[in-house]
Design a protein around this motif. Sequence first.
Motif, mmCIF file in Angstrom:
data_model
loop_
_atom_site.group_PDB
_atom_site.id
_atom_site.type_symbol
_atom_site.label_atom_id
_atom_site.label_comp_id
_atom_site.label_asym_id
_atom_site.label_seq_id
_atom_site.Cartn_x
_atom_site.Cartn_y
_atom_site.Cartn_z
ATOM 1 N N ALA A 140 37.516 24.730 55.900
ATOM 2 C CA ALA A 140 37.524 26.087 56.477
ATOM 3 C C ALA A 140 38.927 26.681 56.449
ATOM 4 O O ALA A 140 39.104 27.860 56.105
ATOM 5 C CB ALA A 140 36.984 26.053 57.908
ATOM 6 N N PHE A 141 39.939 25.868 56.787
ATOM 7 C CA PHE A 141 41.325 26.345 56.730
ATOM 8 C C PHE A 141 41.701 26.711 55.293
ATOM 9 O O PHE A 141 42.359 27.718 55.046
ATOM 10 C CB PHE A 141 42.298 25.284 57.240
ATOM 11 N N ASP A 142 41.281 25.889 54.347
ATOM 12 C CA ASP A 142 41.605 26.105 52.936
ATOM 13 C C ASP A 142 40.974 27.397 52.408
ATOM 14 O O ASP A 142 41.650 28.208 51.766
ATOM 15 C CB ASP A 142 41.131 24.905 52.121
ATOM 16 N N VAL A 143 39.706 27.606 52.695
ATOM 17 C CA VAL A 143 39.021 28.834 52.257
ATOM 18 C C VAL A 143 39.705 30.054 52.863
ATOM 19 O O VAL A 143 39.984 31.040 52.177
ATOM 20 C CB VAL A 143 37.517 28.791 52.628
ATOM 21 N N ALA A 144 39.999 29.982 54.153
ATOM 22 C CA ALA A 144 40.650 31.111 54.829
ATOM 23 C C ALA A 144 42.038 31.366 54.253
ATOM 24 O O ALA A 144 42.438 32.526 54.063
ATOM 25 C CB ALA A 144 40.731 30.847 56.332
ATOM 26 N N ALA A 145 42.787 30.307 53.949
ATOM 27 C CA ALA A 145 44.125 30.465 53.371
ATOM 28 C C ALA A 145 44.033 31.134 52.003
ATOM 29 O O ALA A 145 44.855 31.999 51.678
ATOM 30 C CB ALA A 145 44.823 29.110 53.255
ATOM 31 N N CYS A 146 43.053 30.743 51.213
ATOM 32 C CA CYS A 146 42.886 31.348 49.880
ATOM 33 C C CYS A 146 42.478 32.813 49.990
ATOM 34 O O CYS A 146 42.981 33.660 49.245
ATOM 35 C CB CYS A 146 41.879 30.554 49.055
ATOM 36 N N GLN A 147 41.587 33.144 50.919
ATOM 37 C CA GLN A 147 41.188 34.538 51.124
ATOM 38 C C GLN A 147 42.375 35.364 51.600
ATOM 39 O O GLN A 147 42.599 36.482 51.130
ATOM 40 C CB GLN A 147 40.031 34.626 52.115
ATOM 41 N N ALA A 148 43.145 34.819 52.518
ATOM 42 C CA ALA A 148 44.344 35.524 52.998
ATOM 43 C C ALA A 148 45.353 35.666 51.861
ATOM 44 O O ALA A 148 46.017 36.697 51.741
ATOM 45 C CB ALA A 148 44.960 34.774 54.189
ATOM 46 N N GLY A 149 45.443 34.660 51.006
ATOM 47 C CA GLY A 149 46.353 34.726 49.857
ATOM 48 C C GLY A 149 45.997 35.844 48.904
ATOM 49 O O GLY A 149 46.890 36.511 48.337
ATOM 50 N N LEU A 150 44.714 36.086 48.722
ATOM 51 C CA LEU A 150 44.277 37.220 47.876
ATOM 52 C C LEU A 150 44.708 38.549 48.486
ATOM 53 O O LEU A 150 45.152 39.458 47.772
ATOM 54 C CB LEU A 150 42.762 37.182 47.682
ATOM 55 N N ILE A 151 44.584 38.666 49.789
ATOM 56 C CA ILE A 151 45.022 39.886 50.481
ATOM 57 C C ILE A 151 46.532 40.034 50.349
ATOM 58 O O ILE A 151 47.040 41.126 50.054
ATOM 59 C CB ILE A 151 44.606 39.853 51.972
ATOM 60 N N LEU A 152 47.258 38.941 50.534
ATOM 61 C CA LEU A 152 48.718 38.980 50.401
ATOM 62 C C LEU A 152 49.114 39.443 49.006
ATOM 63 O O LEU A 152 50.004 40.284 48.847
ATOM 64 C CB LEU A 152 49.312 37.605 50.709
ATOM 65 N N HIS A 153 48.464 38.915 48.006
ATOM 66 C CA HIS A 153 48.768 39.315 46.620
ATOM 67 C C HIS A 153 48.555 40.815 46.433
ATOM 68 O O HIS A 153 49.363 41.492 45.791
ATOM 69 C CB HIS A 153 47.899 38.520 45.649
#
Length: 156
Positions: A140-153
């Motif tokens: 769950a942390f990993d999925v959320a980090a990747c989704q947040a990373g897309l927003i950051l990009h």
Amino acid sequence: MTLHATPRVPLDDSYVALVGKAVYVFAYYEWTIIHIIECLMNGFVNQYSRGKPLTSGNVKDKFTSAMAKLPASFEKVPVADLKRICDEFDNLIVKRNALIHAHPATDSDGAQILVYQTNITKPLPDTRWPRTEVESTIAAFDVAACQAGLILHRLR
């Protein structure tokens, strides 16, 4: 003398490593959130790194505050996407806190696990942390980090 002494307290090295991985993945995730806030509120990384220590809840509050101050003309990322990321961060803070504030216990099968117990009005009042639960939390942390990373990009 080795740097890693064998402790006398009961523990399972692979379980402890899994808990450490959960803590690490959440820290990575939180820093992604911190960098999102930096994109919305220039200077936040310095404030976070060099100022008064902030809890994850304080970081979430800063995220909420930064979103509230966005101009109506903000178009880099829909505010609804930012809100979704912020809400997920808030939910996962609760999960992370339940893990890191848990206490060691011996499970009914003899396994060494963590158990979190708190006031029954809390979102996760009594939580056992067998290996499968820690693994799903890491996911769950990993999925959320990747989704947040897309927003950051998109914000950069």
